[in-house]
Design an enzyme around this catalytic site. Sequence first.
Site, PDB file in Angstrom:
ATOM      1  N   ILE A  71       0.869  -1.172   0.000  1.00 25.56           N
ATOM      2  CA  ILE A  71       0.000   0.000   0.000  1.00 25.56           C
ATOM      3  C   ILE A  71       0.909   1.226   0.000  1.00 25.56           C
ATOM      4  CG2 ILE A  71      -1.778   1.285   1.245  1.00 25.56           C
ATOM      5  CD1 ILE A  71      -2.724  -1.379   2.406  1.00 25.56           C
ATOM      6  N   GLU A 109      -3.319  17.568  -7.030  1.00 25.56           N
ATOM      7  CA  GLU A 109      -3.505  18.897  -7.601  1.00 25.56           C
ATOM      8  C   GLU A 109      -4.846  19.007  -8.316  1.00 25.56           C
ATOM      9  OE1 GLU A 109      -1.099  22.036 -10.548  1.00 25.56           O
ATOM     10  OE2 GLU A 109      -0.276  20.057 -10.068  1.00 25.56           O
ATOM     11  N   SER A 164      -7.270  19.399 -11.105  1.00 24.28           N
ATOM     12  CA  SER A 164      -7.062  18.883 -12.456  1.00 24.28           C
ATOM     13  C   SER A 164      -7.897  19.662 -13.460  1.00 24.28           C
ATOM     14  CB  SER A 164      -7.432  17.389 -12.523  1.00 24.28           C
ATOM     15  OG  SER A 164      -7.304  16.922 -13.844  1.00 24.28           O
ATOM     16  N   ARG A 184      -8.163  18.707 -16.386  1.00 26.51           N
ATOM     17  CA  ARG A 184      -8.678  17.734 -17.348  1.00 26.51           C
ATOM     18  C   ARG A 184     -10.130  17.408 -17.059  1.00 26.51           C
ATOM     19  NH1 ARG A 184      -4.909  12.729 -17.932  1.00 26.51           N
ATOM     20  NH2 ARG A 184      -6.209  12.537 -19.765  1.00 26.51           N
ATOM     21  N   LEU A 234       6.186  16.423   9.802  1.00 28.27           N
ATOM     22  CA  LEU A 234       6.839  17.608  10.342  1.00 28.27           C
ATOM     23  C   LEU A 234       8.310  17.691   9.926  1.00 28.27           C
ATOM     24  CD1 LEU A 234       6.742  20.102  12.141  1.00 28.27           C
ATOM     25  CD2 LEU A 234       7.279  18.645  14.099  1.00 28.27           C
ATOM     26  N   HIS A 286      11.988  21.175   6.735  1.00 26.99           N
ATOM     27  CA  HIS A 286      12.993  21.340   5.681  1.00 26.99           C
ATOM     28  C   HIS A 286      12.441  22.218   4.555  1.00 26.99           C
ATOM     29  CE1 HIS A 286      16.374  20.419   3.106  1.00 26.99           C
ATOM     30  NE2 HIS A 286      15.558  19.999   2.161  1.00 26.99           N
ATOM     31  N   ARG A 341      11.983  27.913   2.048  1.00 25.42           N
ATOM     32  CA  ARG A 341      11.025  28.844   1.457  1.00 25.42           C
ATOM     33  C   ARG A 341      10.846  30.139   2.250  1.00 25.42           C
ATOM     34  NH1 ARG A 341      12.220  26.979  -3.087  1.00 25.42           N
ATOM     35  NH2 ARG A 341      11.460  24.891  -3.559  1.00 25.42           N
TER      36      ARG A 341
END
Length: 782
Positions: A549, A556, A558, A560, A646, A651, A656
């Site tokens: 699994i 995201e 879509s 489409r 986390l 990171h 950012r």
Amino acid sequence: MSSKRPVSPGAEEILGAYFPVLDHGFVALVDYMGTDECIERAARVSYGYGTRKASLTRGLLRYLRRHLHTTPSEMLELKFHCCMPMFIARQWIRHRAACLAGDARLAFDLPGAAKRGKRQYHAVSISDFHRMWHQGTQHPMAKEKPSYLERLEPKREYTIPQLALLVDRREETLRNYVRDGALEARRTTARDPKAPTIFVSGSAWKAFATREHTATVGMQGRLREMQLRSCDEKTGEIIHTKVVKVWESGVKPVFRVTLENGRALKMSKDHRCLTADGWFTLEQATRLAVGKGGVTWRDDAPAFAVNGVPAYQDATWLSERRAEGLDLSAIAERAGASYHTIRKYLQKYGLQFSAAEKAKLSGAAQRGSRRTFKKPRQFSEAWRSTVRSARSGTASNFWKGGVSTDRENIGRWTSDQAKRVHERFGFCCAICSGKQRLHAHHVDPVWHAPEKARDVSNLMSLCSACHSAVHAQNLELELLSVVESGGSLGAFWLDRAPLPAPADKPRPRSTRLVRSFSKVRKIELVGEEMTYDLEVAGPYHNFVADGFIVHNSVNEYSGRYSLMPMLFYTPSAEQLQTQSRSNNQGRSGTPVSPEKYAESVARWNEIRRLSRGAYEQMTSEDMARELARIDLPLSTYTQWYWKIDLHNFLHFLKLRVDRHAQWEIQEYGRALAGMLKRVAPHSYEAWIDYDVCGARVSRMELDAMRRLIQVKDGGIVAQPGSLSAAELDGLGLAKREIVEFLQKLEPEATPDFELDLAKAKTSQWFAEEFQKAVPQVDSPPE
């Protein structure tokens, strides 16, 4: 009702609130799992919730962060709903690291078996799935007309009209073959317009006619509807999901992970798998390392979750159902198994009696009772007859659940009457007159008229094909109507379409599977291979591959399937700056002139007007949305749901919120950091002190600081003074390193990423705001 899981009051205050970023973007904390206490418990499992002081928790978390003990921080996970311009999304997730080898087999269930309440496993390798998704499948085309090769001479050339007569084809068809390059021909230039210019030799026609032609069939529509196995992360049951997209992730090192149950899967070290301790990458779960001696991993790695077993065979699932207070019949109905099967596995796992039930039957409970011995009683026949009538069937203490069901008895009776019924119909099918595998069919179904279940006149002969089709297409009552009206059954299948199942028609019980776990037996480095990954629909973004699994953390929006909201990012006048001369990736800090800014905005608006008009026109004309979006600019806003632990989240934030990062993504980083401050305040504080405001120091920089500060016997004994540029140069520091070292020593204000709660929006705002931006077309998506 109070929650039984660890809860962060600060997180509960912002949960589900949407915080605007830039002009149309936002970030929302959708869910979280764990708090600072969970990290402490993972590092030191001897303490329960509420047994430690907050100061001790803070001290432990700072120690873990200071010494880079990051594994406990993976116990905390966060889930966000984010909206950002597409060019920021590409920086957000720079690449998809998680991926599977091409021969990894995706686990599907065929829909035909699902209609019968069963599971029919069907495996497709992810490389084949990718090929069919993007290229479709090719099938040989049957030739409808003969080639007439015997009419042609191989070395002779024929004009198009001559060849058309000889091979019985239309002239325009042959010209299209030549124009497309399928049929080889010689072209000439004639002065007379009526003279032929195309000549085809007999050998060229033979090569064309004997060639096997193939047709390419698009498969995306069918592949999207396939039932891919997935795992319900709340109950552990194996459910179904659908594939949204599949892509190549490039050539990467892959490892073959073999479990004790024999399952094996090849994946990259960054692919996330479900384990007994939660979601981890292969590297995190096993502490995978590759050295000179080969591949090493931790012996106590958590067991990996695998495809699953029937629910009634899982001891945990059965014990949970017993804890709910369900009786055996209810458990059997839930598991899709028989009463006797549940009895068997309850006994196998020692679950047939609860502790209280066992206590009543134990020897300790009966110890001390007085027992008397008497001669055997003499029973009369009348007494035996009375006991038999009173203690037989369900009244017997030896009763084990019953005899055959009424439906089974009807089936046996029907089989006994089958020969008489077939004789009455001349051993032929009543519909198609076929004689293959005849069945005795109830004209008025048992579920519709139980009183006619044992009526011989209610039976008719049907062949296997007709019998199966009548039941599969729910045409039982249609057949009954034709028989009762005296109509001809010979035309029964003409213009007859399948019907939905009637409400009172019984459905077969579905077989339930639940996940199980298996320990790692070995891990091998296979080498570098082309890797693939796919995205699946929710609500749980995981799927089954080769029994494992596995997971995708990003889902995201879509374009489409859904219409893209026509929202575009426009930088402010302060952010439209000239290119930096020292940093090829950044801005100079100097805004352009107002005239240049106005000119740029006008240019952007014109580009967006044209792309929006083209997009709306194509979607209104029912063009494929996946191609209608092709000209939308990178400033278009997109959305996704993002889940991350986390350790990786810190990171991400470190990169950012750094002042060297692009300003727009810094804005998102600040909002996300403010949310972390409310979910796990102690972890946030340690991250600020040791990562954001801390700095890595090289060997040469340490030498420089040792000349400024002398340490002896654990204390500072002297401060000799400052270092000159020449002395720094003598330590081996390059000019750029000296500049960066001095920047590290410059005092900076500690950043405080605080959320402005007054700016928070509701989910209703999100729905209304983005619905306004969705193009209105004549046929909106279902």
